[in-house]
Design a protein around this motif. Sequence first.
Motif, mmCIF file in Angstrom:
data_model
loop_
_atom_site.group_PDB
_atom_site.id
_atom_site.type_symbol
_atom_site.label_atom_id
_atom_site.label_comp_id
_atom_site.label_asym_id
_atom_site.label_seq_id
_atom_site.Cartn_x
_atom_site.Cartn_y
_atom_site.Cartn_z
ATOM 1 N N SER A 211 -13.206 5.590 -9.293
ATOM 2 C CA SER A 211 -14.364 5.062 -8.576
ATOM 3 C C SER A 211 -13.912 4.474 -7.243
ATOM 4 N N LYS A 212 -14.849 4.263 -6.359
ATOM 5 C CA LYS A 212 -14.520 3.699 -5.049
ATOM 6 C C LYS A 212 -13.923 2.302 -5.187
ATOM 7 N N GLU A 213 -14.366 1.566 -6.204
ATOM 8 C CA GLU A 213 -13.886 0.196 -6.394
ATOM 9 C C GLU A 213 -12.402 0.148 -6.748
ATOM 10 N N ASN A 214 -11.879 1.240 -7.302
ATOM 11 C CA ASN A 214 -10.482 1.249 -7.755
ATOM 12 C C ASN A 214 -9.516 1.872 -6.755
ATOM 13 N N ARG A 215 -10.009 2.253 -5.594
ATOM 14 C CA ARG A 215 -9.167 2.947 -4.615
ATOM 15 C C ARG A 215 -7.892 2.164 -4.290
ATOM 16 N N GLU A 216 -8.030 0.887 -3.987
ATOM 17 C CA GLU A 216 -6.870 0.098 -3.572
ATOM 18 C C GLU A 216 -5.861 -0.068 -4.702
ATOM 19 N N LYS A 217 -6.346 -0.239 -5.932
ATOM 20 C CA LYS A 217 -5.436 -0.393 -7.067
ATOM 21 C C LYS A 217 -4.563 0.840 -7.228
ATOM 22 N N ILE A 218 -5.162 2.004 -7.070
ATOM 23 C CA ILE A 218 -4.412 3.248 -7.230
ATOM 24 C C ILE A 218 -3.408 3.425 -6.106
ATOM 25 N N GLN A 219 -3.825 3.156 -4.889
ATOM 26 C CA GLN A 219 -2.928 3.331 -3.746
ATOM 27 C C GLN A 219 -1.713 2.417 -3.835
ATOM 28 N N LEU A 220 -1.853 1.307 -4.545
ATOM 29 C CA LEU A 220 -0.735 0.381 -4.706
ATOM 30 C C LEU A 220 0.201 0.791 -5.839
ATOM 31 N N ASN A 221 -0.298 1.573 -6.802
ATOM 32 C CA ASN A 221 0.470 1.815 -8.022
ATOM 33 C C ASN A 221 0.887 3.262 -8.271
ATOM 34 N N ILE A 222 0.094 4.230 -7.836
ATOM 35 C CA ILE A 222 0.349 5.624 -8.187
ATOM 36 C C ILE A 222 0.288 6.505 -6.944
ATOM 37 N N ASN A 223 1.204 7.462 -6.860
ATOM 38 C CA ASN A 223 1.179 8.437 -5.771
ATOM 39 C C ASN A 223 0.430 9.690 -6.218
ATOM 40 N N CYS A 224 -0.274 10.291 -5.281
ATOM 41 C CA CYS A 224 -1.006 11.502 -5.620
ATOM 42 C C CYS A 224 -1.174 12.384 -4.387
ATOM 43 N N LYS A 225 -1.428 13.652 -4.643
ATOM 44 C CA LYS A 225 -1.688 14.600 -3.561
ATOM 45 C C LYS A 225 -3.121 14.471 -3.068
ATOM 46 N N GLU A 226 -4.038 14.248 -4.015
ATOM 47 C CA GLU A 226 -5.460 14.155 -3.666
ATOM 48 C C GLU A 226 -6.112 13.048 -4.478
ATOM 49 N N LEU A 227 -6.948 12.265 -3.815
ATOM 50 C CA LEU A 227 -7.662 11.171 -4.470
ATOM 51 C C LEU A 227 -9.160 11.425 -4.351
ATOM 52 N N MET A 228 -9.831 11.493 -5.496
ATOM 53 C CA MET A 228 -11.278 11.706 -5.518
ATOM 54 C C MET A 228 -11.953 10.421 -5.976
#
Length: 230
Positions: A211-228
């Motif tokens: 979800s949009k609310e979790n964007r920052e948490k993911i960017q701090l913890n997990i690397n990815c090629k694409e984020l939806m």
Amino acid sequence: MGVIKNLKVYGIDYGTSNCGIAILKQDVNIPLPKETIKSEKLLEFLVSLDLSHDDLIVFGLPISMSGRYSKQSFLSIDEAIRVKERIGCKIYFVDERLTTSSLYSEVRGEVSYKKVKRTKDQNSSVLILSNFIQSPENAIALVEKEVYNLKKDFSCYKDILIWDVPINNELENFSIFAKDPWIFWYYYKKGYESTTLISDLKDYYDLIITSKENREKIQLNINCKELMCL
């Protein structure tokens, strides 16, 4: 969370056989044990209390010492959902880890172990409600989430991570991170395993769906090629 004065507030230690129930004594703001009932009678008992939509019920959420949800977590959430659908009051979850061990520690040397065990369900519900009153910011509200049906071809992705968002697509090669109790319940009911621990996840995913609310948490913890972000 708002003011709870003049509201009915109950704490519940839900078990497969018995439920301990505590009530908040409003004039002194102290949780007190009310009674222990059979689990199959819980909904009937709560209906008899004539609760309003503003009243509160606090369920203890069983979590393993490692921090993972379990089958017992699912059963507690499932019962809480039944209660909310029938009564419509506000429902919160608090981590019930250490409630029993804390209880035994508090009364060690003062009350016999057998007596504590006989009243464990009620006393645990008091601790659950006490934790909620002392730290309401740590409680998680039971809120039904929107389930997404995504119109996208996911066959080109080797590793997909679903991060705390419910989707109804049939995917392959995916992992689920579900911290929210309702989202965990949703996937468990569909037969999917999930985790609450970042340490269980890979360092990199081709695609992360969240979800949009979790964007920052993911960017701090997990690397990815694409984020939806939904």
